[in-house]
Design an enzyme around this catalytic site. Structure first.
Site, PDB file in Angstrom:
ATOM      1  N   ASN A 192       0.832  -1.205   0.000  1.00 26.79           N
ATOM      2  CA  ASN A 192       0.000   0.000   0.000  1.00 26.79           C
ATOM      3  C   ASN A 192       0.864   1.251   0.000  1.00 26.79           C
ATOM      4  O   ASN A 192       0.663   2.149   0.810  1.00 26.79           O
ATOM      5  CB  ASN A 192      -0.905  -0.030   1.225  1.00 26.79           C
ATOM      6  N   LYS A 290       0.473 -11.328  -2.246  1.00 29.96           N
ATOM      7  CA  LYS A 290       1.082 -10.462  -3.259  1.00 29.96           C
ATOM      8  C   LYS A 290       2.583 -10.310  -3.041  1.00 29.96           C
ATOM      9  O   LYS A 290       3.387 -10.489  -3.957  1.00 29.96           O
ATOM     10  CB  LYS A 290       0.383  -9.103  -3.229  1.00 29.96           C
ATOM     11  N   PRO A 307       2.412 -12.007  -9.144  1.00 29.24           N
ATOM     12  CA  PRO A 307       1.968 -11.034  -8.125  1.00 29.24           C
ATOM     13  C   PRO A 307       0.723 -10.309  -8.632  1.00 29.24           C
ATOM     14  O   PRO A 307       0.792  -9.540  -9.578  1.00 29.24           O
ATOM     15  CB  PRO A 307       3.152 -10.053  -8.029  1.00 29.24           C
ATOM     16  N   ASP A 309      -1.827  -7.624  -8.311  1.00 30.26           N
ATOM     17  CA  ASP A 309      -2.124  -6.345  -7.681  1.00 30.26           C
ATOM     18  C   ASP A 309      -3.246  -5.680  -8.463  1.00 30.26           C
ATOM     19  O   ASP A 309      -3.875  -6.290  -9.314  1.00 30.26           O
ATOM     20  CB  ASP A 309      -0.888  -5.454  -7.700  1.00 30.26           C
TER      21      ASP A 309
END
Length: 401
Positions: A192, A290, A307, A309
């Site tokens: 984040n 992730k 990954p 996202d």
DNA sequence: CGGTAACCTGGGAT
DNA sequence: AATCCCAGGTTAC
């Protein structure tokens, strides 16, 4: 303000220019554009943002006249390695742009610059090393040189026309083979978060390692060992601006330190199957699916790790699994996306994902012709693309990041 | 088991 | 100026 100035905790006596004077928070970095990966190296100087009279050479004067004598060819063609598509695109946050089509970073204990020469081939320069042979070996290993990008992409292109087209514009985007500990800590910082702040945080931690030298405005260190890392407290990290990620770092470091050899344990994950490696990584605090996939792909030889996202989710719902468009990204859907990628692209699916991801980056979209740019965020579902081609000419407009 | 709300911070947009 | 939103997510209810 000085939240992330590394001078505070460091034992380095000289708290010199640690304020990272040229982190590009401003949108005025004209030299970050590279129309193709092999632009012409017109000027030799390092790109200063503000003209200071002081000639920054650091401790090693690498810019003496017989300089290019030390640049060694890597025997990698531009279609195998494009530096601006490999280093500043989010797999590592420890390399710096130190010249036109030139990047500098640390591999093991070797301080190395890489750059494209006129024909696009890559050369390297050893600023600091104990063994030139070892350095070259380590560098080739780090670049995953045993994998032929050309071969791998050929297969992707055969099964995906869109990939084939993107590949024409984004050639040489490789997946690196990083040190697992270094990769783990970097991606603990990434959750984040944005690239600029991740870079500052990683830089803060790196300054605990052994100092190797200065190139341009940047100081370089080996990545600190688990033992070194354990010297930083959660409070120090919080004070340095790590936010809630502070406890992830200390927690993970403690976890590794509880093992006989944490670094070796991490490396041993290379022997496991992808799912086993992911599961093991997810037991570390701050590591979820992730981040685990990033570590697996970028450091553990798990070439089909995906990954997932927000970017990849957008790609997947647009091109791969349109029936899922509109849903929110949940862990379960995330593994469905990963499966879809693997079944489409095969055992190097992670490498395909990397290119598709890069094509989504605002900083790279300018490389693509308009019709290849996927449409933006979720904000305006109304696509007003009829308006974007104002100039008629290629859009070299300003999209810095 | 699936969905949601906090969690730190800084930069840019509204 | 105040607020919202987002940035390659993870964790705790």
């Amino acid at each position: 303000m000085h939240s992330l100035s590394l001078a505070t905790v460091m034992k380095r006596t000289r708290s010199a220019s640690c304020k990272s004077p040229s982190l590009p928070s401003t949108p005025l970095s004209p030299q970050t554009r590279h129309k193709t990966c092999c632009s012409k190296p017109t000027s030799v100087s390092i790109c200063y943002r503000s003209r200071k009279p002081k000639p920054i050479l650091g401790s090693l004067n690498e810019s003496s006249k017989s300089d290019h004598a030390k640049w060694v060819p890597l025997n990698l063609a531009p279609q195998e390695l494009c530096l601006p598509l490999t280093f500043p695109t989010g797999q590592t946050f420890r390399w710096r742009k130190t010249g036109p089509s030139q990047y500098t970073g640390v591999v093991g204990s070797h301080l190395i610059s890489l750059k494209h020469i006129e024909n696009g081939d890559v050369c390297y320069y050893l600023h600091h090393t104990d063994s030139e042979i070892d350095a070259r070996t380590a560098l080739l290993d780090f670049l995953n040189a045993r994998v032929s990008l050309t071969d791998v992409w050929k297969e992707f292109s055969a099964s995906d026309a869109r990939f084939a087209e993107l590949a024409c514009y984004l050639g040489g985007a490789r997946v690196l083979r990083q040190d697992p500990l270094e990769c783990l800590i970097q991606f603990l910082c990434s959750s984040n978060n944005n690239i600029q702040r991740i870079t500052k945080m990683v830089d803060y931690i790196s300054s605990l390692g052994n100092y190797l030298g200065t190139v341009g405005d940047f100081k370089f260190h080996t990545f600190p060992s688990v033992e070194k890392l354990s010297l930083i407290s959660e409070e120090e990290l919080r004070n340095a601006g790590f936010g809630y990620r502070a406890k992830y770092i200390t927690g993970t470091v403690n976890f590794l330190r509880a093992k006989p050899d944490g670094e070796e344990w991490l490396k041993s994950l290379r022997m496991l199957d992808l799912q086993e490696a992911i599961d093991a990584l997810c037991t570390l605090p701050g590591v979820g699916p992730k981040v685990a996939a990033c570590i697996a792909l970028f450091s553990l030889d798990q070439h089909h790790a995906i990954p997932v996202d927000t970017h990849v989710w957008r790609i997947a719902t647009k091109y791969l699994l349109p029936e899922l468009a509109g849903s929110r990204l949940t862990p379960k859907l995330s593994s469905r996306v990963a499966e879809a990628f693997v079944s489409k692209y095969g055992k190097y699916a992670g490498w395909a994902q990397t290119l598709l991801f890069i094509a989504e980056l605002p900083s790279q979209k300018a490389l693509l012709p308009p019709q290849l740019r996927t449409v933006e965020q979720s904000k305006h579902t109304v696509e007003e693309d009829s308006e974007t081609e104002i100039g008629g000419r290629e859009t070299t407009s300003v999209f810095q990041s």
